[in-house]
Write a protein that holds these residues in place. Structure first.
Motif, PDB file in Angstrom:
ATOM      1  N   UNK A  90       0.855  -1.168   0.000  1.00  0.00           N
ATOM      2  CA  UNK A  90       0.000   0.000   0.000  1.00  0.00           C
ATOM      3  C   UNK A  90       0.901   1.231   0.000  1.00  0.00           C
ATOM      4  N   UNK A  91       0.665   2.151  -0.935  1.00  0.00           N
ATOM      5  CA  UNK A  91       1.480   3.354  -1.051  1.00  0.00           C
ATOM      6  C   UNK A  91       0.638   4.560  -0.640  1.00  0.00           C
ATOM      7  N   UNK A  92       1.172   5.395   0.277  1.00  0.00           N
ATOM      8  CA  UNK A  92       0.432   6.583   0.698  1.00  0.00           C
ATOM      9  C   UNK A  92       0.710   7.739  -0.264  1.00  0.00           C
ATOM     10  N   UNK A  93       0.076   8.867  -0.022  1.00  0.00           N
ATOM     11  CA  UNK A  93       0.183   9.999  -0.955  1.00  0.00           C
ATOM     12  C   UNK A  93       1.589  10.576  -1.042  1.00  0.00           C
ATOM     13  N   UNK A  94       2.437  10.284  -0.043  1.00  0.00           N
ATOM     14  CA  UNK A  94       3.816  10.767  -0.059  1.00  0.00           C
ATOM     15  C   UNK A  94       4.783   9.763  -0.684  1.00  0.00           C
ATOM     16  N   UNK A  95       4.248   8.646  -1.180  1.00  0.00           N
ATOM     17  CA  UNK A  95       5.084   7.647  -1.818  1.00  0.00           C
ATOM     18  C   UNK A  95       5.669   6.614  -0.874  1.00  0.00           C
ATOM     19  N   UNK A  96       5.289   6.649   0.403  1.00  0.00           N
ATOM     20  CA  UNK A  96       5.768   5.652   1.359  1.00  0.00           C
ATOM     21  C   UNK A  96       5.007   4.351   1.138  1.00  0.00           C
ATOM     22  N   UNK A  97       5.748   3.263   1.007  1.00  0.00           N
ATOM     23  CA  UNK A  97       5.145   1.964   0.741  1.00  0.00           C
ATOM     24  C   UNK A  97       5.151   1.127   2.010  1.00  0.00           C
ATOM     25  N   UNK A  98       4.008   0.579   2.322  1.00  0.00           N
ATOM     26  CA  UNK A  98       3.875  -0.321   3.460  1.00  0.00           C
ATOM     27  C   UNK A  98       3.492  -1.690   2.925  1.00  0.00           C
ATOM     28  N   UNK A  99       4.272  -2.699   3.297  1.00  0.00           N
ATOM     29  CA  UNK A  99       3.963  -4.067   2.897  1.00  0.00           C
ATOM     30  C   UNK A  99       3.000  -4.642   3.920  1.00  0.00           C
ATOM     31  N   UNK A 100       1.858  -5.073   3.457  1.00  0.00           N
ATOM     32  CA  UNK A 100       0.842  -5.636   4.327  1.00  0.00           C
ATOM     33  C   UNK A 100       0.798  -7.137   4.101  1.00  0.00           C
ATOM     34  N   UNK A 101       1.283  -7.872   5.071  1.00  0.00           N
ATOM     35  CA  UNK A 101       1.257  -9.332   4.999  1.00  0.00           C
ATOM     36  C   UNK A 101       0.410  -9.819   6.153  1.00  0.00           C
ATOM     37  N   UNK A 102      -0.589 -10.537   5.852  1.00  0.00           N
ATOM     38  CA  UNK A 102      -1.420 -11.043   6.930  1.00  0.00           C
ATOM     39  C   UNK A 102      -2.797 -11.393   6.462  1.00  0.00           C
ATOM     40  N   UNK A 103      -3.610 -11.716   7.397  1.00  0.00           N
ATOM     41  CA  UNK A 103      -4.946 -12.169   7.068  1.00  0.00           C
ATOM     42  C   UNK A 103      -5.859 -11.039   6.622  1.00  0.00           C
ATOM     43  N   UNK A 104      -5.819  -9.899   7.318  1.00  0.00           N
ATOM     44  CA  UNK A 104      -6.710  -8.809   6.917  1.00  0.00           C
ATOM     45  C   UNK A 104      -6.327  -7.504   7.594  1.00  0.00           C
ATOM     46  N   UNK A 105      -6.776  -6.410   6.965  1.00  0.00           N
ATOM     47  CA  UNK A 105      -6.726  -5.085   7.564  1.00  0.00           C
ATOM     48  C   UNK A 105      -8.062  -4.427   7.273  1.00  0.00           C
ATOM     49  N   UNK A 106      -8.376  -3.385   8.011  1.00  0.00           N
ATOM     50  CA  UNK A 106      -9.620  -2.650   7.809  1.00  0.00           C
ATOM     51  C   UNK A 106      -9.285  -1.229   7.390  1.00  0.00           C
ATOM     52  N   UNK A 107      -9.816  -0.807   6.248  1.00  0.00           N
ATOM     53  CA  UNK A 107      -9.592   0.543   5.736  1.00  0.00           C
ATOM     54  C   UNK A 107     -10.841   1.387   5.931  1.00  0.00           C
ATOM     55  N   UNK A 108     -10.634   2.620   6.363  1.00  0.00           N
ATOM     56  CA  UNK A 108     -11.736   3.539   6.655  1.00  0.00           C
ATOM     57  C   UNK A 108     -12.544   3.861   5.403  1.00  0.00           C
ATOM     58  N   UNK A 109     -13.876   3.822   5.547  1.00  0.00           N
ATOM     59  CA  UNK A 109     -14.791   4.272   4.489  1.00  0.00           C
ATOM     60  C   UNK A 109     -15.526   5.537   4.889  1.00  0.00           C
ATOM     61  N   UNK A 110     -15.600   5.833   6.190  1.00  0.00           N
ATOM     62  CA  UNK A 110     -16.425   6.954   6.640  1.00  0.00           C
ATOM     63  C   UNK A 110     -15.697   8.291   6.581  1.00  0.00           C
ATOM     64  N   UNK A 111     -14.373   8.257   6.557  1.00  0.00           N
ATOM     65  CA  UNK A 111     -13.583   9.486   6.508  1.00  0.00           C
ATOM     66  C   UNK A 111     -13.279  10.091   7.867  1.00  0.00           C
ATOM     67  N   UNK A 112     -13.764   9.497   8.951  1.00  0.00           N
ATOM     68  CA  UNK A 112     -13.603  10.096  10.278  1.00  0.00           C
ATOM     69  C   UNK A 112     -12.501   9.448  11.123  1.00  0.00           C
ATOM     70  N   UNK A 113     -11.867   8.413  10.629  1.00  0.00           N
ATOM     71  CA  UNK A 113     -10.841   7.710  11.408  1.00  0.00           C
ATOM     72  C   UNK A 113      -9.668   8.620  11.730  1.00  0.00           C
TER      73      UNK A 113
END
Length: 147
Positions: free
Chosen positions: A107-130
């Motif tokens: 996963x790459x953020x807006x600044x170009x930082x890449x995070x490798x996500x290895x695992x069963x699951x993560x939860x990404x915000x849909x509401x915008x308030x996190x």
């Protein structure tokens, strides 16, 4: 995610990691092993109150990936287990909550930082308030997000 928000709990054969910034407080861990996971106790994870198999099963049901474990009694490494289990990526929109992303990916953020996500699951915000964007922190329940 800062290292200060990652807590480690160990017994002889099991190490449990809790990544507070990823936790959406769904309570699946408490339902799965209520003697071990008690948000009102300190420390809130007490491995001595259950068998490792029950603890691992409860952690496997964590929808956000905030909880993970290493079973030191197993010959198979955690990376080998993840690779075998995550052959493809799955994204599921939960009712009135986050996007649950299951599998391994980068996963790459807006600044170009890449995070490798290895695992069963993560939860990404849909509401915008996190407060931990792009990850869900459970705030959708407070803002009454419907989607």
């Amino acid at each position: 995610m800062s290292d200060e928000n990652v807590k480690k709990y160990k017994d002889g054969e099991l190490t449990v990691l809790w990544k507070a910034d990823l936790c959406i407080h769904s309570g699946e861990c408490v339902k799965g092993a209520p003697g071990v996971f008690n948000p009102n106790a300190r420390p809130w994870i007490q491995l001595e109150y259950s068998e490792n198999a029950e603890i691992m099963k409860a952690i496997d049901n964590c929808p956000s990936g905030a909880l993970s474990y290493t079973d030191h009694s197993s010959d198979e490494s955690a990376e080998e287990a993840e690779a075998a289990e995550s052959e493809y990526l799955r994204i599921k929109a939960s009712k009135n909550g986050p996007l649950i992303v299951q599998g391994s990916f980068e996963m790459e953020d807006r600044d170009g930082n890449v995070q490798v996500c290895k695992g069963k699951s993560i939860a990404l915000c849909r509401c915008g308030a996190s407060r931990t964007k792009p990850f869900c922190d459970g705030t959708h329940t407070n803002v009454k997000f419907f989607g």
